[in-house]
Design a protein around this motif. Structure first.
Motif, PDB file in Angstrom:
ATOM      1  N   SER A 120      -9.884  15.889  20.980  1.00  0.00           N
ATOM      2  CA  SER A 120      -8.503  16.373  21.037  1.00  0.00           C
ATOM      3  C   SER A 120      -7.524  15.198  20.996  1.00  0.00           C
ATOM      4  O   SER A 120      -6.424  15.319  20.474  1.00  0.00           O
ATOM      5  N   MET A 121      -7.926  14.056  21.533  1.00  0.00           N
ATOM      6  CA  MET A 121      -7.066  12.874  21.507  1.00  0.00           C
ATOM      7  C   MET A 121      -6.836  12.414  20.067  1.00  0.00           C
ATOM      8  O   MET A 121      -5.726  12.023  19.705  1.00  0.00           O
ATOM      9  N   SER A 122      -7.852  12.489  19.244  1.00  0.00           N
ATOM     10  CA  SER A 122      -7.715  12.120  17.835  1.00  0.00           C
ATOM     11  C   SER A 122      -6.678  13.004  17.157  1.00  0.00           C
ATOM     12  O   SER A 122      -5.843  12.525  16.390  1.00  0.00           O
ATOM     13  N   PHE A 123      -6.696  14.300  17.463  1.00  0.00           N
ATOM     14  CA  PHE A 123      -5.710  15.214  16.887  1.00  0.00           C
ATOM     15  C   PHE A 123      -4.306  14.862  17.364  1.00  0.00           C
ATOM     16  O   PHE A 123      -3.360  14.838  16.582  1.00  0.00           O
ATOM     17  N   LEU A 124      -4.158  14.575  18.650  1.00  0.00           N
ATOM     18  CA  LEU A 124      -2.842  14.236  19.196  1.00  0.00           C
ATOM     19  C   LEU A 124      -2.282  12.953  18.591  1.00  0.00           C
ATOM     20  O   LEU A 124      -1.073  12.796  18.450  1.00  0.00           O
ATOM     21  N   GLN A 125      -3.158  12.027  18.209  1.00  0.00           N
ATOM     22  CA  GLN A 125      -2.718  10.765  17.626  1.00  0.00           C
ATOM     23  C   GLN A 125      -2.196  10.924  16.200  1.00  0.00           C
ATOM     24  O   GLN A 125      -1.596  10.009  15.656  1.00  0.00           O
ATOM     25  N   LEU A 126      -2.392  12.092  15.605  1.00  0.00           N
ATOM     26  CA  LEU A 126      -1.848  12.334  14.262  1.00  0.00           C
ATOM     27  C   LEU A 126      -0.338  12.149  14.235  1.00  0.00           C
ATOM     28  O   LEU A 126       0.217  11.666  13.251  1.00  0.00           O
ATOM     29  N   MET A 127       0.329  12.539  15.315  1.00  0.00           N
ATOM     30  CA  MET A 127       1.787  12.378  15.372  1.00  0.00           C
ATOM     31  C   MET A 127       2.176  10.906  15.298  1.00  0.00           C
ATOM     32  O   MET A 127       3.139  10.542  14.630  1.00  0.00           O
ATOM     33  N   ASP A 128       1.417  10.042  15.981  1.00  0.00           N
ATOM     34  CA  ASP A 128       1.691   8.605  15.915  1.00  0.00           C
ATOM     35  C   ASP A 128       1.505   8.083  14.495  1.00  0.00           C
ATOM     36  O   ASP A 128       2.314   7.296  13.993  1.00  0.00           O
ATOM     37  N   TRP A 129       0.425   8.505  13.854  1.00  0.00           N
ATOM     38  CA  TRP A 129       0.174   8.067  12.478  1.00  0.00           C
ATOM     39  C   TRP A 129       1.272   8.588  11.553  1.00  0.00           C
ATOM     40  O   TRP A 129       1.730   7.870  10.663  1.00  0.00           O
ATOM     41  N   HIS A 130       1.685   9.828  11.735  1.00  0.00           N
ATOM     42  CA  HIS A 130       2.746  10.402  10.901  1.00  0.00           C
ATOM     43  C   HIS A 130       4.031   9.598  11.050  1.00  0.00           C
ATOM     44  O   HIS A 130       4.681   9.254  10.057  1.00  0.00           O
ATOM     45  N   GLU A 131       4.405   9.266  12.283  1.00  0.00           N
ATOM     46  CA  GLU A 131       5.612   8.463  12.517  1.00  0.00           C
ATOM     47  C   GLU A 131       5.504   7.090  11.870  1.00  0.00           C
ATOM     48  O   GLU A 131       6.469   6.598  11.279  1.00  0.00           O
TER      49      GLU A 131
ATOM     50  N   LEU B  69       0.813  -1.213   0.000  1.00  0.00           N
ATOM     51  CA  LEU B  69       0.000   0.000   0.000  1.00  0.00           C
ATOM     52  C   LEU B  69       0.849   1.266   0.000  1.00  0.00           C
ATOM     53  O   LEU B  69       0.371   2.332  -0.357  1.00  0.00           O
ATOM     54  N   PHE B  70       2.103   1.151   0.391  1.00  0.00           N
ATOM     55  CA  PHE B  70       2.957   2.314   0.518  1.00  0.00           C
ATOM     56  C   PHE B  70       3.945   2.458  -0.637  1.00  0.00           C
ATOM     57  O   PHE B  70       4.813   3.326  -0.601  1.00  0.00           O
ATOM     58  N   GLU B  71       3.824   1.638  -1.655  1.00  0.00           N
ATOM     59  CA  GLU B  71       4.678   1.763  -2.831  1.00  0.00           C
ATOM     60  C   GLU B  71       4.210   2.930  -3.684  1.00  0.00           C
ATOM     61  O   GLU B  71       3.019   3.145  -3.879  1.00  0.00           O
ATOM     62  N   ASN B  72       5.143   3.700  -4.196  1.00  0.00           N
ATOM     63  CA  ASN B  72       4.861   4.810  -5.117  1.00  0.00           C
ATOM     64  C   ASN B  72       3.883   5.838  -4.546  1.00  0.00           C
ATOM     65  O   ASN B  72       3.036   6.355  -5.253  1.00  0.00           O
ATOM     66  N   VAL B  73       4.003   6.145  -3.273  1.00  0.00           N
ATOM     67  CA  VAL B  73       3.135   7.117  -2.615  1.00  0.00           C
ATOM     68  C   VAL B  73       3.626   8.526  -2.937  1.00  0.00           C
ATOM     69  O   VAL B  73       4.807   8.820  -2.827  1.00  0.00           O
ATOM     70  N   ASP B  74       2.710   9.389  -3.361  1.00  0.00           N
ATOM     71  CA  ASP B  74       3.036  10.784  -3.630  1.00  0.00           C
ATOM     72  C   ASP B  74       2.466  11.727  -2.577  1.00  0.00           C
ATOM     73  O   ASP B  74       2.975  12.818  -2.381  1.00  0.00           O
ATOM     74  N   ALA B  75       1.383  11.303  -1.928  1.00  0.00           N
ATOM     75  CA  ALA B  75       0.738  12.138  -0.920  1.00  0.00           C
ATOM     76  C   ALA B  75       0.048  11.242   0.102  1.00  0.00           C
ATOM     77  O   ALA B  75      -0.258  10.086  -0.176  1.00  0.00           O
TER      78      ALA B  75
ATOM     79  N   HIS C 120       9.464  13.765  -1.878  1.00  0.00           N
ATOM     80  CA  HIS C 120       8.479  14.830  -2.062  1.00  0.00           C
ATOM     81  C   HIS C 120       7.071  14.384  -1.692  1.00  0.00           C
ATOM     82  O   HIS C 120       6.109  14.765  -2.349  1.00  0.00           O
ATOM     83  N   ILE C 121       6.934  13.628  -0.656  1.00  0.00           N
ATOM     84  CA  ILE C 121       5.617  13.183  -0.209  1.00  0.00           C
ATOM     85  C   ILE C 121       4.946  14.336   0.520  1.00  0.00           C
ATOM     86  O   ILE C 121       5.518  14.951   1.409  1.00  0.00           O
ATOM     87  N   ARG C 122       3.734  14.612   0.133  1.00  0.00           N
ATOM     88  CA  ARG C 122       2.973  15.681   0.769  1.00  0.00           C
ATOM     89  C   ARG C 122       2.001  15.064   1.777  1.00  0.00           C
ATOM     90  O   ARG C 122       1.336  14.086   1.482  1.00  0.00           O
ATOM     91  N   PHE C 123       1.947  15.664   2.943  1.00  0.00           N
ATOM     92  CA  PHE C 123       1.001  15.242   3.966  1.00  0.00           C
ATOM     93  C   PHE C 123      -0.095  16.289   4.067  1.00  0.00           C
ATOM     94  O   PHE C 123       0.172  17.488   4.150  1.00  0.00           O
TER      95      PHE C 123
END
Length: 89
Positions: free
Chosen positions: A26-37, A10-16, A62-65
């Motif tokens: 607020s917990m959902s927002f804080l978990q974004l860092m875990d997902w980003h990592e 699923l992560f092959e050739n990812v552009d964004a 050049h992956i855009r988040f």
């Protein structure tokens, strides 16, 4: 585990990458860092530098988040239980 090859594919050739969080939590927002990592880890390739060291590099530099807030229509109607119900978080 047995589904690791599927996850990696699923992560092959990812552009964004789109990260979506629940604006009413607020917990959902804080978990974004875990997902980003996790995404950075999966988008990183390990390679040997010829000197016996393992190095890492992004497969695509050049992956855009994109961060998207979901349920913003409910913000006026709720108080987040993770902030004690005072509506400050």
């Amino acid at each position: 585990p047995h589904n690791e090859p599927v996850k990696n594919a699923l992560f092959e050739n990812v552009d964004a990458c789109m990260l979506v969080y629940d604006a009413t939590s607020s917990m959902s927002f804080l978990q974004l860092m875990d997902w980003h990592e996790e995404l950075i880890r999966r988008l990183t390739t390990q390679y040997h530098d010829g000197c016996g060291k393992h190095n890492h590099k992004l497969r695509n530099k050049h992956i855009r988040f994109i961060v998207v807030a979901n349920k913003i229509d409910l913000l006026d109607n709720c108080s987040d239980s993770s902030d004690g119900g005072n509506g400050s978080g």
